[in-house]
Write a protein that holds these residues in place. Structure first.
Motif, PDB file in Angstrom:
ATOM      1  N   PRO A  72       0.825  -1.209   0.000  1.00  0.00           N
ATOM      2  CA  PRO A  72       0.000   0.000   0.000  1.00  0.00           C
ATOM      3  C   PRO A  72       0.860   1.260   0.000  1.00  0.00           C
ATOM      4  O   PRO A  72       1.977   1.266   0.528  1.00  0.00           O
ATOM      5  CB  PRO A  72      -0.811  -0.118   1.295  1.00  0.00           C
ATOM      6  N   VAL A  73       0.349   2.314  -0.607  1.00  0.00           N
ATOM      7  CA  VAL A  73       1.045   3.597  -0.672  1.00  0.00           C
ATOM      8  C   VAL A  73       0.014   4.721  -0.586  1.00  0.00           C
ATOM      9  O   VAL A  73      -1.099   4.583  -1.092  1.00  0.00           O
ATOM     10  CB  VAL A  73       1.904   3.703  -1.954  1.00  0.00           C
ATOM     11  N   LYS A  74       0.380   5.807   0.084  1.00  0.00           N
ATOM     12  CA  LYS A  74      -0.499   6.970   0.209  1.00  0.00           C
ATOM     13  C   LYS A  74       0.080   8.134  -0.574  1.00  0.00           C
ATOM     14  O   LYS A  74       1.297   8.265  -0.698  1.00  0.00           O
ATOM     15  CB  LYS A  74      -0.627   7.381   1.672  1.00  0.00           C
ATOM     16  N   LYS A  75      -0.794   8.976  -1.098  1.00  0.00           N
ATOM     17  CA  LYS A  75      -0.379  10.164  -1.825  1.00  0.00           C
ATOM     18  C   LYS A  75       0.558  10.990  -0.945  1.00  0.00           C
ATOM     19  O   LYS A  75       0.282  11.212   0.232  1.00  0.00           O
ATOM     20  CB  LYS A  75      -1.615  10.985  -2.203  1.00  0.00           C
ATOM     21  N   GLY A  76       1.701  11.409  -1.489  1.00  0.00           N
ATOM     22  CA  GLY A  76       2.665  12.206  -0.753  1.00  0.00           C
ATOM     23  C   GLY A  76       3.715  11.398  -0.017  1.00  0.00           C
ATOM     24  O   GLY A  76       4.670  11.946   0.524  1.00  0.00           O
ATOM     25  N   GLN A  77       3.578  10.082  -0.018  1.00  0.00           N
ATOM     26  CA  GLN A  77       4.509   9.208   0.691  1.00  0.00           C
ATOM     27  C   GLN A  77       5.721   8.904  -0.195  1.00  0.00           C
ATOM     28  O   GLN A  77       5.606   8.727  -1.403  1.00  0.00           O
ATOM     29  CB  GLN A  77       3.801   7.907   1.066  1.00  0.00           C
ATOM     30  N   ALA A  78       6.911   8.857   0.414  1.00  0.00           N
ATOM     31  CA  ALA A  78       8.130   8.520  -0.310  1.00  0.00           C
ATOM     32  C   ALA A  78       8.147   7.038  -0.641  1.00  0.00           C
ATOM     33  O   ALA A  78       7.707   6.216   0.151  1.00  0.00           O
ATOM     34  CB  ALA A  78       9.346   8.881   0.535  1.00  0.00           C
ATOM     35  N   VAL A  79       8.645   6.704  -1.829  1.00  0.00           N
ATOM     36  CA  VAL A  79       8.818   5.307  -2.227  1.00  0.00           C
ATOM     37  C   VAL A  79      10.303   5.059  -2.485  1.00  0.00           C
ATOM     38  O   VAL A  79      11.007   5.915  -3.000  1.00  0.00           O
ATOM     39  CB  VAL A  79       7.961   4.922  -3.456  1.00  0.00           C
ATOM     40  N   TYR A  80      10.763   3.867  -2.091  1.00  0.00           N
ATOM     41  CA  TYR A  80      12.174   3.518  -2.130  1.00  0.00           C
ATOM     42  C   TYR A  80      12.394   2.271  -2.962  1.00  0.00           C
ATOM     43  O   TYR A  80      11.479   1.471  -3.156  1.00  0.00           O
ATOM     44  CB  TYR A  80      12.676   3.257  -0.701  1.00  0.00           C
ATOM     45  N   VAL A  81      13.627   2.067  -3.406  1.00  0.00           N
ATOM     46  CA  VAL A  81      13.992   0.879  -4.167  1.00  0.00           C
ATOM     47  C   VAL A  81      13.774  -0.359  -3.307  1.00  0.00           C
ATOM     48  O   VAL A  81      14.181  -0.391  -2.151  1.00  0.00           O
ATOM     49  CB  VAL A  81      15.480   0.952  -4.590  1.00  0.00           C
ATOM     50  N   GLY A  82      13.111  -1.361  -3.871  1.00  0.00           N
ATOM     51  CA  GLY A  82      12.858  -2.609  -3.154  1.00  0.00           C
ATOM     52  C   GLY A  82      13.792  -3.710  -3.617  1.00  0.00           C
ATOM     53  O   GLY A  82      14.598  -3.537  -4.542  1.00  0.00           O
ATOM     54  N   ASP A  83      13.679  -4.866  -2.985  1.00  0.00           N
ATOM     55  CA  ASP A  83      14.555  -6.002  -3.299  1.00  0.00           C
ATOM     56  C   ASP A  83      14.199  -6.701  -4.607  1.00  0.00           C
ATOM     57  O   ASP A  83      15.040  -7.311  -5.236  1.00  0.00           O
ATOM     58  CB  ASP A  83      14.493  -7.044  -2.172  1.00  0.00           C
ATOM     59  N   ASN A  84      12.963  -6.629  -5.027  1.00  0.00           N
ATOM     60  CA  ASN A  84      12.512  -7.419  -6.172  1.00  0.00           C
ATOM     61  C   ASN A  84      12.338  -6.608  -7.458  1.00  0.00           C
ATOM     62  O   ASN A  84      11.610  -7.008  -8.342  1.00  0.00           O
ATOM     63  CB  ASN A  84      11.195  -8.121  -5.819  1.00  0.00           C
ATOM     64  N   GLY A  85      12.988  -5.455  -7.555  1.00  0.00           N
ATOM     65  CA  GLY A  85      12.898  -4.642  -8.758  1.00  0.00           C
ATOM     66  C   GLY A  85      11.714  -3.689  -8.775  1.00  0.00           C
ATOM     67  O   GLY A  85      11.492  -3.003  -9.756  1.00  0.00           O
ATOM     68  N   THR A  86      10.947  -3.680  -7.696  1.00  0.00           N
ATOM     69  CA  THR A  86       9.857  -2.733  -7.582  1.00  0.00           C
ATOM     70  C   THR A  86      10.165  -1.768  -6.444  1.00  0.00           C
ATOM     71  O   THR A  86      11.118  -1.954  -5.701  1.00  0.00           O
ATOM     72  CB  THR A  86       8.521  -3.441  -7.273  1.00  0.00           C
ATOM     73  N   ALA A  87       9.359  -0.747  -6.322  1.00  0.00           N
ATOM     74  CA  ALA A  87       9.510   0.209  -5.220  1.00  0.00           C
ATOM     75  C   ALA A  87       8.530  -0.155  -4.108  1.00  0.00           C
ATOM     76  O   ALA A  87       7.558  -0.872  -4.333  1.00  0.00           O
ATOM     77  CB  ALA A  87       9.233   1.622  -5.721  1.00  0.00           C
ATOM     78  N   ASN A  88       8.797   0.333  -2.894  1.00  0.00           N
ATOM     79  CA  ASN A  88       7.863   0.192  -1.787  1.00  0.00           C
ATOM     80  C   ASN A  88       8.098   1.337  -0.814  1.00  0.00           C
ATOM     81  O   ASN A  88       8.991   2.158  -1.023  1.00  0.00           O
ATOM     82  CB  ASN A  88       7.989  -1.180  -1.113  1.00  0.00           C
ATOM     83  N   THR A  89       7.319   1.406   0.238  1.00  0.00           N
ATOM     84  CA  THR A  89       7.404   2.527   1.174  1.00  0.00           C
ATOM     85  C   THR A  89       8.338   2.259   2.348  1.00  0.00           C
ATOM     86  O   THR A  89       8.520   3.121   3.188  1.00  0.00           O
ATOM     87  CB  THR A  89       6.004   2.885   1.713  1.00  0.00           C
ATOM     88  N   VAL A  90       8.960   1.085   2.384  1.00  0.00           N
ATOM     89  CA  VAL A  90       9.886   0.726   3.458  1.00  0.00           C
ATOM     90  C   VAL A  90      11.302   1.124   3.036  1.00  0.00           C
ATOM     91  O   VAL A  90      11.752   0.734   1.953  1.00  0.00           O
ATOM     92  CB  VAL A  90       9.824  -0.792   3.739  1.00  0.00           C
ATOM     93  N   ILE A  91      12.018   1.867   3.885  1.00  0.00           N
ATOM     94  CA  ILE A  91      13.354   2.349   3.518  1.00  0.00           C
ATOM     95  C   ILE A  91      14.315   1.185   3.320  1.00  0.00           C
ATOM     96  O   ILE A  91      14.918   1.037   2.271  1.00  0.00           O
ATOM     97  CB  ILE A  91      13.896   3.334   4.564  1.00  0.00           C
ATOM     98  N   ASN A  92      14.508   0.335   4.310  1.00  0.00           N
ATOM     99  CA  ASN A  92      15.349  -0.872   4.208  1.00  0.00           C
ATOM    100  C   ASN A  92      16.679  -0.654   3.498  1.00  0.00           C
ATOM    101  O   ASN A  92      17.156  -1.528   2.789  1.00  0.00           O
ATOM    102  CB  ASN A  92      14.590  -1.983   3.484  1.00  0.00           C
ATOM    103  N   GLY A  93      17.267   0.514   3.625  1.00  0.00           N
ATOM    104  CA  GLY A  93      18.551   0.795   2.994  1.00  0.00           C
ATOM    105  C   GLY A  93      18.468   1.125   1.520  1.00  0.00           C
ATOM    106  O   GLY A  93      19.468   1.422   0.894  1.00  0.00           O
ATOM    107  N   GLY A  94      17.269   1.068   0.939  1.00  0.00           N
ATOM    108  CA  GLY A  94      17.104   1.382  -0.479  1.00  0.00           C
ATOM    109  C   GLY A  94      17.132   2.874  -0.740  1.00  0.00           C
ATOM    110  O   GLY A  94      16.861   3.682   0.139  1.00  0.00           O
ATOM    111  N   ASN A  95      17.491   3.252  -1.943  1.00  0.00           N
ATOM    112  CA  ASN A  95      17.531   4.654  -2.336  1.00  0.00           C
ATOM    113  C   ASN A  95      16.138   5.189  -2.620  1.00  0.00           C
ATOM    114  O   ASN A  95      15.246   4.449  -3.041  1.00  0.00           O
ATOM    115  CB  ASN A  95      18.400   4.829  -3.577  1.00  0.00           C
ATOM    116  N   LEU A  96      15.962   6.476  -2.437  1.00  0.00           N
ATOM    117  CA  LEU A  96      14.694   7.139  -2.727  1.00  0.00           C
ATOM    118  C   LEU A  96      14.441   7.124  -4.224  1.00  0.00           C
ATOM    119  O   LEU A  96      15.323   7.460  -5.015  1.00  0.00           O
ATOM    120  CB  LEU A  96      14.728   8.577  -2.208  1.00  0.00           C
ATOM    121  N   VAL A  97      13.244   6.722  -4.615  1.00  0.00           N
ATOM    122  CA  VAL A  97      12.830   6.745  -6.011  1.00  0.00           C
ATOM    123  C   VAL A  97      12.061   8.021  -6.290  1.00  0.00           C
ATOM    124  O   VAL A  97      12.331   8.731  -7.245  1.00  0.00           O
ATOM    125  CB  VAL A  97      11.952   5.517  -6.361  1.00  0.00           C
TER     126      VAL A  97
END
Length: 67
Positions: free
Chosen positions: A21-46
Motif C-alpha cells: 500500500p502507498v499513500k499520496k505524498g509518501q516517499a517510495v524507495y527501491v525494493g529487493d525485487n525490482g519494484t519500489a515500496n514505502t519501506v526504507i530498508n537501505g534502499g535509495n529514494l525513487v
C-alpha cells in the motif's frame, strides 16, 4: 517506439511499479525485487507518490521522481 528494451526516466511524473500500500505524498524507495515500496530498508529514494493505492500486490503508481 519500435525499439526493444526498458523505459528509463530521469525526471518528471512517471508510473512506478510499487508493491504494498502507498499513500499520496509518501516517499517510495527501491525494493529487493525490482519494484519500489514505502519501506526504507537501505534502499535509495525513487520519488514521491502522486496517488494512493491500498492493494498489497504489485501495481503502477504515478510518482514524481527524486533520483
Amino acid at each position: 517506439s519500435e525499439a526493444d528494451g526498458q523505459y528509463i526516466a530521469l525526471k518528471g511524473r512517471v508510473p512506478v511499479r510499487v508493491t504494498g500500500p502507498v499513500k499520496k505524498g509518501q516517499a517510495v524507495y527501491v525494493g529487493d525485487n525490482g519494484t519500489a515500496n514505502t519501506v526504507i530498508n537501505g534502499g535509495n529514494l525513487v520519488g514521491i507518490a502522486l496517488e494512493s493505492n491500498t492493494e498489497e500486490s504489485e501495481k503502477l503508481v504515478e510518482c514524481v521522481l527524486k533520483v
